[in-house]
Design a protein around this motif. Sequence first.
Motif, PDB file in Angstrom:
ATOM      1  N   PRO A 223     -30.982  12.119  -7.809  1.00  0.00           N
ATOM      2  CA  PRO A 223     -30.113  12.138  -8.996  1.00  0.00           C
ATOM      3  C   PRO A 223     -30.393  10.934  -9.899  1.00  0.00           C
ATOM      4  N   LYS A 224     -30.729  11.217 -11.149  1.00  0.00           N
ATOM      5  CA  LYS A 224     -31.259  10.185 -12.038  1.00  0.00           C
ATOM      6  C   LYS A 224     -30.246   9.099 -12.383  1.00  0.00           C
ATOM      7  N   TYR A 225     -28.986   9.481 -12.520  1.00  0.00           N
ATOM      8  CA  TYR A 225     -28.001   8.543 -13.038  1.00  0.00           C
ATOM      9  C   TYR A 225     -27.650   7.431 -12.057  1.00  0.00           C
ATOM     10  N   PHE A 226     -27.946   7.614 -10.760  1.00  0.00           N
ATOM     11  CA  PHE A 226     -27.653   6.590  -9.762  1.00  0.00           C
ATOM     12  C   PHE A 226     -28.912   5.963  -9.148  1.00  0.00           C
ATOM     13  N   THR A 227     -30.089   6.455  -9.500  1.00  0.00           N
ATOM     14  CA  THR A 227     -31.317   5.946  -8.891  1.00  0.00           C
ATOM     15  C   THR A 227     -31.790   4.704  -9.635  1.00  0.00           C
ATOM     16  N   THR A 228     -32.051   3.632  -8.895  1.00  0.00           N
ATOM     17  CA  THR A 228     -32.333   2.342  -9.529  1.00  0.00           C
ATOM     18  C   THR A 228     -33.755   1.843  -9.297  1.00  0.00           C
ATOM     19  N   ASP A 229     -34.522   2.434  -8.388  1.00  0.00           N
ATOM     20  CA  ASP A 229     -35.881   1.981  -8.114  1.00  0.00           C
ATOM     21  C   ASP A 229     -36.790   3.195  -8.052  1.00  0.00           C
ATOM     22  N   TRP A 230     -37.410   3.505  -9.181  1.00  0.00           N
ATOM     23  CA  TRP A 230     -38.190   4.738  -9.258  1.00  0.00           C
ATOM     24  C   TRP A 230     -39.535   4.625  -8.559  1.00  0.00           C
ATOM     25  N   LYS A 231     -40.084   3.431  -8.494  1.00  0.00           N
ATOM     26  CA  LYS A 231     -41.325   3.256  -7.740  1.00  0.00           C
ATOM     27  C   LYS A 231     -41.093   3.558  -6.266  1.00  0.00           C
ATOM     28  N   ALA A 232     -40.026   2.999  -5.710  1.00  0.00           N
ATOM     29  CA  ALA A 232     -39.696   3.270  -4.306  1.00  0.00           C
ATOM     30  C   ALA A 232     -39.348   4.739  -4.104  1.00  0.00           C
ATOM     31  N   ALA A 233     -38.649   5.338  -5.066  1.00  0.00           N
ATOM     32  CA  ALA A 233     -38.276   6.752  -4.957  1.00  0.00           C
ATOM     33  C   ALA A 233     -39.518   7.634  -4.881  1.00  0.00           C
ATOM     34  N   PHE A 234     -40.538   7.301  -5.658  1.00  0.00           N
ATOM     35  CA  PHE A 234     -41.792   8.071  -5.632  1.00  0.00           C
ATOM     36  C   PHE A 234     -42.499   7.915  -4.287  1.00  0.00           C
ATOM     37  N   GLU A 235     -42.554   6.697  -3.774  1.00  0.00           N
ATOM     38  CA  GLU A 235     -43.176   6.480  -2.470  1.00  0.00           C
ATOM     39  C   GLU A 235     -42.431   7.247  -1.378  1.00  0.00           C
ATOM     40  N   SER A 236     -41.111   7.319  -1.498  1.00  0.00           N
ATOM     41  CA  SER A 236     -40.326   8.049  -0.503  1.00  0.00           C
ATOM     42  C   SER A 236     -40.628   9.542  -0.529  1.00  0.00           C
ATOM     43  N   VAL A 237     -40.759  10.102  -1.719  1.00  0.00           N
ATOM     44  CA  VAL A 237     -41.082  11.531  -1.833  1.00  0.00           C
ATOM     45  C   VAL A 237     -42.469  11.811  -1.269  1.00  0.00           C
TER      46      VAL A 237
END
Length: 285
Positions: A223-237
């Motif tokens: 969910p975009k409105y609460f996600t604060t670290d997109w680099k980490a989010a990409f690595e997680s996916v």
Amino acid sequence: MGGSTLDHIQDDKFEESFLPMTSTGSGKGLEILPDVYCYTNKIVNLCFIGHQNNDFVLVDAGMPKSAEEIMNAVRERFGENAQPKAIVITHGHFDHVGSIVELLEHWNVPVYAHMLEIPYLTGKENYPPGDPTVDGGLVSELSPFFPNHGINISAHVKRLPDDGTIPNMPGWKWIHTPGHTPGHISLFREEDRTLLAGDAFVTVKQESLYKVMVQEQEISGAPKYFTTDWKAAFESVKMIAALKPYTAVTGHGLPMSGEILKNSLRYLVDHFAEIAIPENGRYVN
């Protein structure tokens, strides 16, 4: 900050928050596997891990003001006096721990979370507020009004074991999948490649109120409105996709499996910047 103060915050903000969101799946349960049961509480999915009428573990604790509903769902599946052996928290946002304080008044059980999530579960930290400037829809615009404070369940919360095991969940491993929150975890069972993804990715465009309400299925990032670290989010996916899950239950949206899941995860990884990362937003950079 002391427990009584946090309890007061819990009452003021969780219990009095106006959260006008629900979905067509609210109040319904779906048996994904004989020991994996997904229950939808308004807009969020909880999981009961364990065979019917036997011991089980609850994964996440739903929306505010939902404790009685959750306990009723537990009674229906596991029996009149059933309670979980433990609660595992994928992360501490309000829609995943909204009823945990009240549930713990009835169930004296341990709560397990990643060490980086524990400050938000012991009254020491608050999450950044929701970002209404991300592209997406009405839910994003409402997000600054969602509770973002930490809670205090110090008497119950425990750090997940460092070896990746999960107490009372044999065969399952926890995986650190940060980005949406610092201590976000997903749960994976290698035997049948079943994944409980939390909000590492979801299967509904969570920013759109209409799509949330009708549960229109599509792969999406956290969910975009609460996600604060997109680099980490990409690595997680990417980490999740490498596990090649056969079945996935996400924190929001309908479960996904088989070739659809495989192809959708591949597409999400290949197009993460355009699908998941907002064009604008205070946390984008």
